[in-house]
Design a protein around this motif. Structure first.
Motif, short mmCIF file in Angstrom:
data_model
loop_
_atom_site.label_atom_id
_atom_site.label_comp_id
_atom_site.label_asym_id
_atom_site.label_seq_id
_atom_site.Cartn_x
_atom_site.Cartn_y
_atom_site.Cartn_z
N PRO A 110 48.86 -14.57 -104.92
CA PRO A 110 49.24 -15.86 -104.85
C PRO A 110 48.38 -16.68 -103.89
CG PRO A 110 50.97 -14.45 -104.18
CD PRO A 110 49.71 -13.51 -104.46
N ARG A 111 47.58 -16.32 -103.09
CA ARG A 111 46.64 -16.83 -102.25
C ARG A 111 45.69 -17.90 -103.35
NH1 ARG A 111 43.56 -13.90 -97.70
NH2 ARG A 111 42.76 -16.06 -97.50
N ARG A 112 45.62 -17.25 -104.44
CA ARG A 112 44.54 -18.05 -105.25
C ARG A 112 44.92 -19.44 -105.49
NH1 ARG A 112 45.61 -13.55 -108.96
NH2 ARG A 112 43.77 -11.91 -108.55
N VAL A 113 46.34 -19.83 -105.43
CA VAL A 113 46.58 -21.20 -106.02
C VAL A 113 46.87 -21.96 -104.39
CG1 VAL A 113 47.41 -20.79 -108.08
CG2 VAL A 113 49.05 -20.65 -106.07
N ARG A 114 46.65 -21.54 -103.34
CA ARG A 114 46.61 -21.90 -101.94
C ARG A 114 45.26 -22.36 -101.53
NH1 ARG A 114 49.93 -17.24 -99.65
NH2 ARG A 114 51.74 -17.48 -100.76
N ARG A 115 44.29 -22.10 -102.18
CA ARG A 115 42.87 -22.09 -101.85
C ARG A 115 42.27 -23.49 -101.63
NH1 ARG A 115 37.69 -22.37 -104.41
NH2 ARG A 115 38.80 -22.10 -106.42
N THR A 116 42.52 -24.39 -102.51
CA THR A 116 42.19 -25.94 -102.03
C THR A 116 43.49 -26.68 -102.18
OG1 THR A 116 41.83 -26.42 -104.49
CG2 THR A 116 40.02 -25.32 -103.20
N GLU A 117 43.19 -28.04 -101.65
CA GLU A 117 44.04 -28.98 -101.62
C GLU A 117 44.39 -29.49 -103.19
OE1 GLU A 117 47.27 -31.47 -101.27
OE2 GLU A 117 46.57 -30.10 -99.77
N ARG B 288 46.80 -26.55 -104.45
CA ARG B 288 47.85 -26.61 -103.87
C ARG B 288 48.88 -27.70 -104.38
NH1 ARG B 288 44.75 -25.53 -99.50
NH2 ARG B 288 44.83 -27.78 -98.62
N ARG C 99 52.57 -27.77 -106.29
CA ARG C 99 53.59 -28.07 -105.44
C ARG C 99 55.10 -28.41 -106.00
NH1 ARG C 99 50.70 -31.69 -102.39
NH2 ARG C 99 49.94 -29.85 -101.12
N GLU D 266 56.67 -32.75 -92.21
CA GLU D 266 57.28 -31.59 -92.52
C GLU D 266 58.85 -31.73 -92.64
OE1 GLU D 266 57.38 -26.96 -90.79
OE2 GLU D 266 55.90 -28.13 -90.10
#
Length: 331
Positions: free
Chosen positions: A11-18, A21, A25, A303
């Motif tokens: 899952p970290r693959r799609v969090r790597r850049t803005e 993300r 979203r 947030e």
């Protein structure tokens, strides 16, 4: 799970850049989600700080019009008006509440004349005009329901005549939505929208607001006989259903952050326009912690607003509206 299977699911693959993300979203916040509550007071060129709400001020009518212009320029679609009433005008019967020339009604007219594209929401409750500080009329120590509803109807009609786009009954008297809707229809105000404070809790988060409208010293007792018990969730569903049946167009949960579960239940159950009020105590806690350097105030502000959208709200009443809108516009 084998090592090979693990490598296929990162899952970290799609969090790597803005950019990545942003593509995945699930929830977005825009300026169109915001309603900006402002406090009014008599005078000219008044910007009066509210000590318990750092960064929030009471505004004279000329400055309230400037706030509406700011809202328009920022893309905020609506203001909600709350008056600080001269104590000399507060009475047992709350007659100032339906005075066509009271502070709120004058502000509605001034804003709609100067900035007609910004929607004006009002507060329909008697506490700013009540010598006892309650949202309803007090007789022999009791907040009387039906007499209060009759007064609230007169108040709502005057606000509609002044040009209000959204009426916000915040009193929690039984039957007031039906009475207001019938009166509005009979008077030809068929276009006026009602956003009912349908699930308003007897909360400890309201203290700074009462300072802002001058009701803190006036309040005798508490509001637990007409506002909801914070322990109750199913009751909120009944209150929402009742107010929708009586003619509410939109509903509100108040306070907000401690009641996100209620927001989600309302949206899932009724699928109607649902709003939350990020109330004065919530605002003040974030601001106080930020001023002490304990949190990143801007990050927590954004947030917290996103949390309302994630919980299913269509919009949020928040004192952070102009600051949040500026950040959203710059993104």
């Amino acid at each position: 799970m084998t090592h090979a299977q693990f490598l296929r699911q990162r899952p970290r693959r799609v969090r790597r850049t803005e950019a990545l993300r942003g593509l995945v979203r699930e929830t977005t916040l825009t300026t169109q989600d915001l309603i900006w509550p402002i406090f009014l007071r008599d005078g000219e060129d008044v910007v009066e700080p509210i000590v318990s709400m750092p960064g929030v001020n009471r505004l004279s009518l000329d400055n309230a019009v400037k706030a509406a212009e700011q809202a328009r320029d920022l893309g905020i679609p609506a203001l909600c008006l709350f008056p600080y009433t001269d104590p000399a005008l507060k009475t047992q019967n709350c007659e100032e509440a339906w005075n066509p020339a009271n502070l709120s009604n004058r502000a509605i007219r001034a804003i709609k004349e100067a900035v007609p594209e910004v929607a004006v929401m009002t507060d329909v409750a008697l506490d700013p005009y009540n010598i006892n500080g309650h949202d309803g009329i007090v007789r022999d120590g009791e907040i009387v329901n039906d007499e209060s509803v009759a007064a609230l109807v007169k108040m709502a009609l005057e606000q509609a005549k002044a040009g209000a786009d959204i009426l916000g009954p915040s009193d929690m008297m039984d039957g007031r939505i039906a009475a207001m809707r019938d009166a509005l229809e009979d008077a030809g105000h068929t276009h006026v929208t009602i956003m009912s404070y349908a699930a308003k809790y007897a909360s400890g988060f309201y203290g700074p607001f009462r300072d802002a409208v001058g009701a803190s010293g006036a309040l005798k007792g508490d509001k637990k006989t007409y506002q909801m018990d914070p322990a109750n969730s199913d009751e909120a569903m009944r209150m929402i259903a009742r107010d929708l049946d009586e003619g509410a167009d939109m509903v509100m949960v108040k306070p907000g952050m401690a009641y996100l579960d209620i927001c989600r239940r309302v949206q899932d159950t009724f699928e109607v326009p649902t709003f939350a009020y990020q109330v004065s105590g919530e605002y003040a806690m974030i601001e106080a912690a930020a001023q002490n350097g304990w949190i990143n105030g801007e990050a927590v502000m954004m947030e917290s607003l996103l949390a309302f959208k994630r919980a299913g709200c269509n919009g949020i009443l928040t004192y952070f509206a102009p600051r949040a809108a500026a950040i959203l516009n710059a993104a």
